[in-house]
Motif scaffolding. Structure first.
Motif, mmCIF file in Angstrom:
data_model
loop_
_atom_site.group_PDB
_atom_site.id
_atom_site.type_symbol
_atom_site.label_atom_id
_atom_site.label_comp_id
_atom_site.label_asym_id
_atom_site.label_seq_id
_atom_site.Cartn_x
_atom_site.Cartn_y
_atom_site.Cartn_z
ATOM 1 N N LEU A 1 -1.829 4.789 -8.490
ATOM 2 C CA LEU A 1 -2.496 5.946 -7.861
ATOM 3 C C LEU A 1 -3.927 6.190 -8.317
ATOM 4 O O LEU A 1 -4.519 7.210 -7.952
ATOM 5 C CB LEU A 1 -1.651 7.206 -8.103
ATOM 6 C CG LEU A 1 -0.223 7.164 -7.538
ATOM 7 C CD1 LEU A 1 0.470 8.504 -7.748
ATOM 8 C CD2 LEU A 1 -0.203 6.803 -6.062
ATOM 9 N N GLY A 2 -4.481 5.265 -9.128
ATOM 10 C CA GLY A 2 -5.859 5.487 -9.568
ATOM 11 C C GLY A 2 -5.932 6.605 -10.587
ATOM 12 O O GLY A 2 -4.918 7.147 -11.030
ATOM 13 N N PRO A 3 -7.170 6.994 -10.963
ATOM 14 C CA PRO A 3 -7.322 7.994 -12.027
ATOM 15 C C PRO A 3 -7.065 9.427 -11.576
ATOM 16 O O PRO A 3 -6.835 10.310 -12.402
ATOM 17 C CB PRO A 3 -8.784 7.819 -12.455
ATOM 18 C CG PRO A 3 -9.461 7.239 -11.255
ATOM 19 C CD PRO A 3 -8.443 6.409 -10.540
ATOM 20 N N ASP B 1 -8.262 -2.191 -11.196
ATOM 21 C CA ASP B 1 -7.036 -1.659 -11.803
ATOM 22 C C ASP B 1 -5.790 -2.186 -11.096
ATOM 23 O O ASP B 1 -4.739 -2.386 -11.720
ATOM 24 C CB ASP B 1 -7.042 -0.122 -11.776
ATOM 25 C CG ASP B 1 -8.020 0.459 -12.800
ATOM 26 O OD1 ASP B 1 -8.581 -0.318 -13.604
ATOM 27 O OD2 ASP B 1 -8.229 1.691 -12.791
ATOM 28 N N VAL B 2 -5.910 -2.402 -9.774
ATOM 29 C CA VAL B 2 -4.807 -3.044 -9.040
ATOM 30 C C VAL B 2 -4.619 -4.451 -9.612
ATOM 31 O O VAL B 2 -3.496 -4.901 -9.879
ATOM 32 C CB VAL B 2 -5.122 -3.122 -7.523
ATOM 33 C CG1 VAL B 2 -3.986 -3.816 -6.783
ATOM 34 C CG2 VAL B 2 -5.384 -1.736 -6.953
ATOM 35 N N PRO C 1 -0.710 0.301 -3.952
ATOM 36 C CA PRO C 1 -1.860 1.045 -4.459
ATOM 37 C C PRO C 1 -2.328 2.111 -3.477
ATOM 38 O O PRO C 1 -2.019 2.071 -2.275
ATOM 39 C CB PRO C 1 -2.929 -0.044 -4.624
ATOM 40 C CG PRO C 1 -2.563 -1.106 -3.667
ATOM 41 C CD PRO C 1 -1.071 -1.045 -3.494
ATOM 42 N N ALA C 2 -3.121 3.009 -4.039
ATOM 43 C CA ALA C 2 -3.808 4.036 -3.246
ATOM 44 C C ALA C 2 -4.978 3.394 -2.511
ATOM 45 O O ALA C 2 -5.178 2.178 -2.570
ATOM 46 C CB ALA C 2 -4.304 5.107 -4.202
ATOM 47 N N SER D 1 0.843 -1.204 0.000
ATOM 48 C CA SER D 1 0.000 0.000 0.000
ATOM 49 C C SER D 1 0.871 1.244 0.000
ATOM 50 O O SER D 1 2.008 1.209 0.491
ATOM 51 C CB SER D 1 -0.873 0.008 1.262
ATOM 52 O OG SER D 1 -1.578 1.235 1.364
ATOM 53 N N LEU D 2 0.319 2.327 -0.515
ATOM 54 C CA LEU D 2 0.937 3.634 -0.244
ATOM 55 C C LEU D 2 1.114 3.736 1.259
ATOM 56 O O LEU D 2 0.255 3.257 2.012
ATOM 57 C CB LEU D 2 0.017 4.782 -0.682
ATOM 58 C CG LEU D 2 -0.045 5.196 -2.136
ATOM 59 C CD1 LEU D 2 -0.780 6.541 -2.242
ATOM 60 C CD2 LEU D 2 1.312 5.279 -2.791
ATOM 61 N N GLY D 3 2.165 4.333 1.708
ATOM 62 C CA GLY D 3 2.394 4.484 3.148
ATOM 63 C C GLY D 3 3.247 3.363 3.716
ATOM 64 O O GLY D 3 3.714 3.472 4.853
#
Ligand SMILES: NC(=O)c1ccc[n+]([C@@H]2O[C@H](COP(=O)([O-])OP(=O)(O)OC[C@H]3O[C@@H](n4cnc5c(N)ncnc54)[C@H](OP(=O)(O)O)[C@@H]3O)[C@@H](O)[C@H]2O)c1
Length: 298
Positions: free
Chosen positions: A205-207, A182-183, A145-146, A110-112
């Motif tokens: 990061l998604g759209p 999307d992931v 991912p975000a 994950s992000l973070g």
């Protein structure tokens, strides 16, 4: 054609990855705790391997001879002792990947996960990335991912019964958010092509970035309440609200600490947005399912 083991094959990301890989002609080992829930994948040609991911013997059996593994850390929101369980599952995963000498691993992080502390629930994924980095024989791609769009479903009961979209995030803070599909598509591509070496990290990061004010406007539009507002809860109130909804109290506290980590800038993209980490599926794609789930709430 390759042999690819997919953990969490009934879940948001794993189910799509398993289906994608089958469509690409790979042999898929679909993993989870229930043969019944995995039966649809079995019917599509997957080999079903059932067990608990805290059990290294089960994982080793599932990974043995695989060309690649999709490795993810599930969690039961109602189970107490989140960090202890994640550590046990994380060690079991790494032990099994090592024992089975898996050449390529795509791990869901994950992000973070770059931060050792101050990110609540995400410190578990920081720790897991460190464990994965001990694997000398595997090429490991850590996907960061975000926040998932699908997390919005968890906020719907409060919208229905409390009249607002409520959480601990700052109302105007732009947060990258992504569709789980999307992931899954990014993970599928990596598992299929296996064109990276060593230990690497890739953000998804998604759209675009969305604030919780924007999320409230979106949800309000979907459920026919255009005036729906976002209410930022104090951290303790947010944790108590989650616990009252059945989430284990220690996990509820860690989830609000994650929100604090975002609000205070510790959970953030290191790459910065680019064409490579921007994904296609818009938030709007969630609208029909959100509406259906909201309307089904009594
Ligand atoms: N939510 C977010 O915003 C976000 C953002 C970034 C990263 N993440 C990470 O994404 C991961 C979750 O991914 P996801 O949404 O694809 O999963 P998910 O939809 O929550 O599904 C969990 C999967 O794991 C299986 N599972 C659960 N407990 C298990 C156990 N004890 N042993 C074996 N299998 C088990 C479940 O299958 P059965 O129940 O059928 O056994 C299911 O297939 C977490 O690690 C989370 O930290 C989440």
């Amino acid at each position: 054609m390759s042999d690819i083991a997919v953990m969490g094959a009934t879940g948001h990301t794993g189910s799509v990855i398993a289906r994608n890989l089958l469509a690409l002609g790979h042999r898929v080992r679909a993993m989870g705790r229930s043969a019944e829930r995995l039966d649809a994948l079995r019917q599509q040609g997957a080999q079903v391997i059932v067990g608990d991911c805290a059990d290294p013997a089960y994982l080793t059996r599932a990974f043995e001879g695989a060309d690649a593994v999709y490795a993810m850390m599930p969690f039961d929101p109602t189970a107490p002792g989140f960090m202890e369980l994640q550590r046990a599952q994380g060690w079991a995963m790494v032990e099994a990947l090592q024992a089975a000498r898996v050449p390529h691993v795509v791990a869901l992080s994950s992000l973070g996960a770059d931060q050792p502390t101050g990110t609540g629930v995400l410190t578990s994924l920081y720790e897991q990335e460190q464990r994965l980095r001990t694997l000398q024989q595997s090429h490991v791609l850590m996907l960061r991912p975000a926040m998932f769009f699908e997390g919005l479903f968890n906020l719907l009961p409060r919208v229905k019964y409390g009249g607002s979209l409520a959480d601990a995030f700052a109302p105007g803070l732009p947060i990258p958010m992504i569709a789980t599909r999307d992931v899954a598509h990014a993970a599928t591509g990596a598992l299929d092509q296996r064109n990276w070496t060593g230990h690497s990290v890739r953000e998804l990061l998604g759209p675009g970035d969305l604030s919780h004010d924007q999320l409230a406007a979106f949800v309000g539009g979907v459920i026919g309440q255009p005036a729906l507002a976002y209410q930022q809860l104090p951290y303790d109130d947010a944790a108590q609200g989650m616990a009252a909804a059945g989430i284990a109290p220690d996990l509820a506290r860690l989830l609000t600490e994650m929100a604090r980590g975002l609000n205070e800038g510790r959970v953030r993209s290191l790459e910065g947005r680019s064409a490579r980490n921007t994904t296609a599926t818009p938030l709007q794609s969630l609208a029909p399912a959100l509406k259906e789930v909201y309307e089904a709430l009594h």
